[in-house]
Design a protein around this motif. Structure first.
Motif: not given
Length: 90
Positions: A29-42
């Motif tokens: 269930g962990e993100n293994t796609s390499g996404d290291t960008t912090a989420p943004r508040v929309n």
């Protein structure tokens, strides 16, 4: 001398195997796609700069990507006004 060389090769092999096991495995269930960008508040409710917001009110935030509910805790989530943290609970 031959025995020492073989011993080093064995230790090198174990070190490489350990590194592969450590870095190659992930928790389900962990993100293994390499996404290291912090989420943004929309968006937030109330919206930024809303006057006269109740001090005991609830703030809602919508992010640009799905969030893991158990990752939103006081240790890594804060609300600030002018760079100063606002007291509250997550």
């Amino acid at each position: 001398m031959k025995k020492e060389k073989r011993s080093r090769q064995y230790l090198s092999f174990i070190a490489i195997l350990s590194a592969l096991a450590l870095f190659g495995c992930s928790v389900s269930g962990e993100n293994t796609s390499g996404d290291t960008t912090a989420p943004r508040v929309n968006s937030t409710v109330p919206i930024d700069t809303t006057p006269d917001v109740a001090l005991n009110g609830t703030i809602n935030a919508t992010f640009n990507e799905a969030m893991k509910v158990d990752s939103i805790v006081g240790a890594n989530f804060s609300v600030k006004v002018g760079g100063v943290a606002v007291a509250g609970t997550v």
